[in-house]
Design a protein around this motif. Sequence first.
Motif, PDB file in Angstrom:
ATOM      1  N   ASP B 244       6.714  51.393  87.881  1.00  0.00           N
ATOM      2  CA  ASP B 244       5.400  50.924  87.430  1.00  0.00           C
ATOM      3  C   ASP B 244       4.347  51.434  88.402  1.00  0.00           C
ATOM      4  OD1 ASP B 244       6.686  49.468  85.495  1.00  0.00           O
ATOM      5  OD2 ASP B 244       6.399  47.526  86.473  1.00  0.00           O
ATOM      6  N   PHE B 245       3.203  51.870  87.855  1.00  0.00           N
ATOM      7  CA  PHE B 245       2.054  52.076  88.728  1.00  0.00           C
ATOM      8  C   PHE B 245       1.485  50.710  89.083  1.00  0.00           C
ATOM      9  CE2 PHE B 245       1.389  56.401  86.636  1.00  0.00           C
ATOM     10  CZ  PHE B 245       1.761  57.104  87.778  1.00  0.00           C
ATOM     11  N   VAL B 246       1.096  50.534  90.351  1.00  0.00           N
ATOM     12  CA  VAL B 246       0.487  49.267  90.760  1.00  0.00           C
ATOM     13  C   VAL B 246      -0.843  49.074  90.043  1.00  0.00           C
ATOM     14  CG1 VAL B 246      -0.546  48.070  92.733  1.00  0.00           C
ATOM     15  CG2 VAL B 246       1.659  49.231  92.990  1.00  0.00           C
ATOM     16  N   GLU B 247      -1.596  50.149  89.945  1.00  0.00           N
ATOM     17  CA  GLU B 247      -2.801  50.146  89.112  1.00  0.00           C
ATOM     18  C   GLU B 247      -2.605  51.261  88.088  1.00  0.00           C
ATOM     19  OE1 GLU B 247      -5.939  50.694  91.914  1.00  0.00           O
ATOM     20  OE2 GLU B 247      -5.739  48.664  92.701  1.00  0.00           O
ATOM     21  N   PRO B 248      -3.059  51.076  86.867  1.00  0.00           N
ATOM     22  CA  PRO B 248      -2.680  52.016  85.809  1.00  0.00           C
ATOM     23  C   PRO B 248      -3.307  53.403  85.954  1.00  0.00           C
ATOM     24  CG  PRO B 248      -4.263  50.425  84.994  1.00  0.00           C
ATOM     25  CD  PRO B 248      -3.900  49.983  86.373  1.00  0.00           C
TER      26      PRO B 248
END
Lengths: 302, 459
Positions: B244-248
């Motif tokens: 997962d990206f921590v922020e998109p």
Amino acid sequence: MKTQKIVISKILFLIFGLIIVLGCDREETLQPKSIFEIEEESAAELDVYLKENFRVPYGTNVVYKFVDQYVNPRFKVVPTKLDVVKPSLELIKKLWIDPYIVASDDGEDFLKKYFPAEIILLGDPIVNADGTRTGGIAEGGVRITLADLNGYAPDDKPWTTNLLRLAHHEFAHIIDQNFIFDVQSFYDISGEDYTSPNTWTTISDSEAIARGMVTAYGSQSVAEDFAELVSLIITMDPSDFEAQYLTLNNDCGSSSNSEFCLRQNEGKKRIKEKYDIVVKYFKEDVRIDLLKVRDEFLTNVN
Amino acid sequence: MLKQIKFYILLMLTISFTACTEDNEVTPIFDEDSNTRVTAIANDYKNILTSHENGWVAEYQPSEGEAIFAIHFKFNTDNTTVITSDYNNGEDDLPTTFRVDINQLPELIFENYSTFHKLFQVKNFALGAEYEFNLKEISNEKIILESKTDQGDNKTILTLLPAGTNGKDNVVFLQGLEKRLKNGYNTSDFFRTLVVTNSSNEQKYISDFDFTQNIRQASINGKDSEDNLSSFDLGIKITETGFDFVEPFVFNDVDFTSFIYNEGSNSFTSIVGDLTTTISSSIIPGIITDDFLLIKEGKRSTFGYDIDKYSNSPLLDNGFWDVVTAVNANLLSDNDKMIYWLWTFDPDNNKASLTFGGGRIDGSAGPWAANYNFNMTIGDDKIIKFNYVGTDGSNLANYWETRIQPLLDFWSAPNGFIYLETGNFENDNNEDTWRLAGRFINQDTPAKNFYGVWWSFTD
């Protein structure tokens, strides 16, 4: 008469004052009592080793667990890895303590008195606020901080030499702080050729030799010059030391930079003068044979 | 006089009767002294930490926007902690002692070097990690730690929750999965690209995808179909199925956060609506930046790598070490080895000089330097080409010429090089980390490329 009255009055006042002060027993709650509980002594193998090899014989507290009060908050530091502590200290015993013991009949007593009361171990070189790195610190004649222990690897001679060079450098400061070294003697030799704590990085080690110092770091002050010289005398093979710092180049004329070659020759003569002063100072003032320390170090390191 | 004596006797009697009467009536507020109480509190906290048989689990984010790391803790009564993390394949999960102390606030300190300390060091101490925490809240159900060393109001919070029976195994499972993101993983294609396509399989966006493992961050520099440029530096959290990206990553107002790994295609995919984002391996970068202009305009002039000084770097690839090995084999008979190589670029005159530094294998002598001259061209296609001319004529350069042929051949690649700027220099010895670094990618064999440091550069 008036004077007599005043005197009697003062005496009476003093007596009553004493009665008041001494009249009451101290409350039990105010009796002297340590505010610190005596912590149960650790039975961990490493702690027992430190107690038996450093605390009991030399009164030295080796701090290998991170405690922020030992570090300037502006520094970036990391603690040691647990598994490098004991082997690093074995090297310190073999290459720092043992050489001093054999270098004098009073070597053991000398170390009991002057071996640092605290040795703080850190994992990697200290990163200062300006980004420069420091391998060790000596403070107040009683505490030495050794950084870069996490670089330990068995039989890594360069790392070992580097660590002990640092230890002997810092211990030289402690000796200097306890047996006042004649600073003027070095000033008389190198005078205005010293740099400063902020500018020593601007010169190379070769330039330092030309100025009569063994390293650029040592050029920043007499104290560092002294400590660097002591450290290198102990940790370098004498023939290497002589070749690098004492032997003059007799062929400067054919050198591509003959002027610098001549300056280096002059610098080496000055290093020799300092070398003699340091060896004499150790023998007569400190009562330690520095060259015996070196010989024992070299025997043990090889 | 008598009057005075009477006064003082009266005063003495008054004081004698009253002075000592109240002292013993002081009632202590607490049953025990402060030190005993502090020790008891610290012991209570320590008991909570050590009481959970399965330990504790946490997700650690050193600071806002940075990567997230899964960590399992097992605190023992002998003050040791076993840390298991998914960071760097668990290689930094070294045993450490811990200390619960009460200073201004109750605190938990990890006293010996382990994962937290490694994270504290990386990125030149700029990741925002710490190894000293204040205990904000502690119970058998939850422990909330707050960074002791973060400045300002926005301090890192680390929440520990009781681990289940598989708590540690779950973290161990994640170890090593991050290597799937690395350039060249499972392939000789060195690069990874990120491509966004629509349901008609039309390419809408293309970029590089560079993964930096030691801070677990992806850098994306790309452009859409209308050549609008965009870039992202995104922290990553490894998951069982991908990451997962921590922020998109955002394209056309669409957020892409979770990516699934496909082992067969060695790619990661995220599908949102009719858009699909795919990260896959490639022999060339997704986008060739204008970094080459820095060389062309003379802002980058001396570039190289000193093996003695820097040792290894996580960003050096096998192609570099292949060349070093081949050169060293040729120098072995003289007891010599490669110590450094160094480019000096002269774009105004289309020249470049490669300096080779060699010395004794045991370090007893050298380094000695020899220079080799090249013509250099920087084309409109952003490709930099070197054409070997010959030595500088010195005896040493002539003597070494055939011996260092693998190095000369590497730089003489007919199809030239792409140059990419790669931020601050990284090396195992942490030397010169304030300097800028870059990478020359060999167009003939992209899997081989040279990472190095700029010894001379301007903004």
